[in-house]
Scaffold this active site. Structure first.
Site, PDB file in Angstrom:
ATOM      1  N   HIS A 157       1.969   3.539  -9.297  1.00 26.33           N
ATOM      2  CA  HIS A 157       1.804   2.089  -9.480  1.00 26.33           C
ATOM      3  C   HIS A 157       2.993   1.518 -10.261  1.00 26.33           C
ATOM      4  CE1 HIS A 157      -2.046   2.147  -7.615  1.00 26.33           C
ATOM      5  NE2 HIS A 157      -2.699   2.738  -8.603  1.00 26.33           N
ATOM      6  N   LEU A 195      10.856 -20.464  -5.623  1.00 27.24           N
ATOM      7  CA  LEU A 195       9.905 -19.628  -4.865  1.00 27.24           C
ATOM      8  C   LEU A 195       8.558 -19.660  -5.580  1.00 27.24           C
ATOM      9  CD1 LEU A 195       9.411 -17.219  -2.717  1.00 27.24           C
ATOM     10  CD2 LEU A 195       9.857 -15.706  -4.651  1.00 27.24           C
ATOM     11  N   ASP A 229       0.829  -1.216   0.000  1.00 30.90           N
ATOM     12  CA  ASP A 229       0.000   0.000   0.000  1.00 30.90           C
ATOM     13  C   ASP A 229       0.861   1.263   0.000  1.00 30.90           C
ATOM     14  OD1 ASP A 229      -2.417   1.308  -0.065  1.00 30.90           O
ATOM     15  OD2 ASP A 229      -2.604   1.404   2.125  1.00 30.90           O
TER      16      ASP A 229
HETATM   17  C1  IPE Z   1      -5.190  -2.607   0.065  1.00 23.20           C
HETATM   18  O1  IPE Z   1      -4.963  -1.274  -0.162  1.00 23.20           O
HETATM   19  C2  IPE Z   1      -5.269  -3.347  -1.239  1.00 23.20           C
HETATM   20  C3  IPE Z   1      -4.011  -3.462  -1.981  1.00 23.20           C
HETATM   21  C4  IPE Z   1      -2.828  -3.092  -1.567  1.00 23.20           C
HETATM   22  C5  IPE Z   1      -4.129  -4.093  -3.270  1.00 23.20           C
HETATM   23  P1  IPE Z   1      -6.176  -0.232  -0.236  1.00 23.20           P
HETATM   24  O2  IPE Z   1      -5.553   1.106  -0.462  1.00 23.20           O
HETATM   25  O3  IPE Z   1      -7.179  -0.669  -1.238  1.00 23.20           O
HETATM   26  O4  IPE Z   1      -6.804  -0.361   1.196  1.00 23.20           O
HETATM   27  P2  IPE Z   1      -7.664   0.689   2.044  1.00 23.20           P
HETATM   28  O5  IPE Z   1      -8.726   1.239   1.135  1.00 23.20           O
HETATM   29  O6  IPE Z   1      -6.721   1.753   2.482  1.00 23.20           O
HETATM   30  O7  IPE Z   1      -8.183  -0.104   3.186  1.00 23.20           O
HETATM   31  C1  IPE Z   2      -1.813   0.251  -3.355  1.00 24.80           C
HETATM   32  O1  IPE Z   2      -1.546   1.616  -3.376  1.00 24.80           O
HETATM   33  C2  IPE Z   2      -2.098  -0.302  -4.729  1.00 24.80           C
HETATM   34  C3  IPE Z   2      -3.515  -0.617  -4.981  1.00 24.80           C
HETATM   35  C4  IPE Z   2      -4.437  -0.654  -4.082  1.00 24.80           C
HETATM   36  C5  IPE Z   2      -3.883  -0.941  -6.347  1.00 24.80           C
HETATM   37  P1  IPE Z   2      -2.682   2.703  -3.271  1.00 24.80           P
HETATM   38  O2  IPE Z   2      -3.058   3.127  -4.666  1.00 24.80           O
HETATM   39  O3  IPE Z   2      -3.803   2.237  -2.428  1.00 24.80           O
HETATM   40  O4  IPE Z   2      -1.895   3.871  -2.564  1.00 24.80           O
HETATM   41  P2  IPE Z   2      -2.489   4.898  -1.485  1.00 24.80           P
HETATM   42  O5  IPE Z   2      -2.985   4.091  -0.336  1.00 24.80           O
HETATM   43  O6  IPE Z   2      -3.587   5.659  -2.173  1.00 24.80           O
HETATM   44  O7  IPE Z   2      -1.326   5.756  -1.134  1.00 24.80           O
HETATM   45 MG    MG Z   3      -4.113   2.408  -0.416  1.00 25.47          MG
END
Ligand code: IPE
Ligand code: IPE
Ligand code: MG
Length: 243
Positions: free
Chosen positions: A38, A133, A21
């Site tokens: 991303h 792995l 995240d």
């Molecule tokens: C969790 O991150 C999902 C992934 C890393 C794929 P999110 O950004 O979607 O989670 P929330 O919304 O902060 O809980």
């Molecule tokens: C995690 O990063 C990747 C996905 C959920 C696809 P985020 O896009 O949720 O990044 P933040 O949480 O907004 O910083």
């Molecule tokens: Mg996120």
């Protein structure tokens, strides 16, 4: 220094998962668009997979896209779709060199036939019998949906008399879940939030959980190794009295 740290740490048989995240916040912090965040996140995956293979982990399961992430803007989802295809193209040759078996799980069909086709090809190209792995990527995955689908399949098999009610055990349940792991030893979440966000709900019963404020695009091999070291120094009691 970093190299010797890596080479001394071996955790065979250990299953690790990561909630990757923080890509959006990293992009914002660097005045870039979210897709660039991303993209940087995908680059980090390559380095962490390399470390996981060197540490002899059994499996690394990465949360790439949740069922809830479908509610994100169309543009962002389009960007992620392109990144999945380009990441497969660029990273599969390295995975083959490292004898890493790639396996996607979750409902990713809504990304379209080109993504489904690329995944199928990548899984076939890395289908090692005895991989160094196992790399599992959760795409369109939700822990609750996994449990619900498994329950429906179990009910259907009981109805068809392929399974008896008495045979439904914890091990049986694992077999019906889509996530291709059983016990999960360590879960790491980057990005500073202390929640599971519908990841491997059934598997987390006795998992060690570590949270780091580092945004996923800033996560390094050194920090990953530190997480593994902390894990290896933890006493896991599984409810037993050990004193
Ligand atoms: C969790 O991150 C999902 C992934 C890393 C794929 P999110 O950004 O979607 O989670 P929330 O919304 O902060 O809980
Ligand atoms: C995690 O990063 C990747 C996905 C959920 C696809 P985020 O896009 O949720 O990044 P933040 O949480 O907004 O910083
Ligand atoms: Mg996120």
């Amino acid at each position: 220094m970093a190299e010797s740290k890596q080479s001394s740490l071996n955790l065979p048989g250990i299953n690790v998962a990561i909630i990757m995240d923080g890509n959006g916040r990293w992009a914002k912090k660097n005045t870039l668009n979210v897709t660039s965040g991303h993209q940087k996140g995908v680059d980090v995956v390559r380095t962490i997979v390399e470390s996981a293979a060197k540490a002899q982990l059994e499996s690394l399961s990465l949360y790439a896209f949740s069922t809830e992430n479908w509610s994100r803007p169309k543009n962002e989802i389009r960007g992620i779709k392109k990144l999945i295809i380009s990441a497969i193209d660029s990273q599969v040759p390295e995975l083959i060199d490292q004898e890493v078996r790639l396996n996607f799980f979750g409902d990713y069909s809504s990304f379209g036939d080109d993504v489904v086709g690329a995944i199928c090809k990548a899984e076939k190209a890395t289908a090692f019998q005895d991989p160094r792995l196992k790399l599992n990527i959760a795409l369109g995955y939700g822990g609750r949906a996994d449990i619900i689908e498994a329950t429906k399949l179990i009910a259907s098999d009981i109805k068809l008399e392929k399974l008896s009610v008495d045979d439904v055990s914890s091990d049986t349940f694992f077999r019906y879940l889509k996530a291709p792991i059983n016990e999960l030893d360590l879960l790491i979440r980057t990005g500073g939030d202390h929640r599971i966000s519908n990841f491997l709900l059934y598997h987390l019963a006795y998992t060690e959980i570590q949270f780091t404020n580092t945004l996923w695009p800033d996560f390094t091999q050194d920090e990953f190794i530190k997480c593994l070291e902390e894990f290896s120094n933890t006493e896991r009691r599984f409810g037993k009295r050990t004193l």
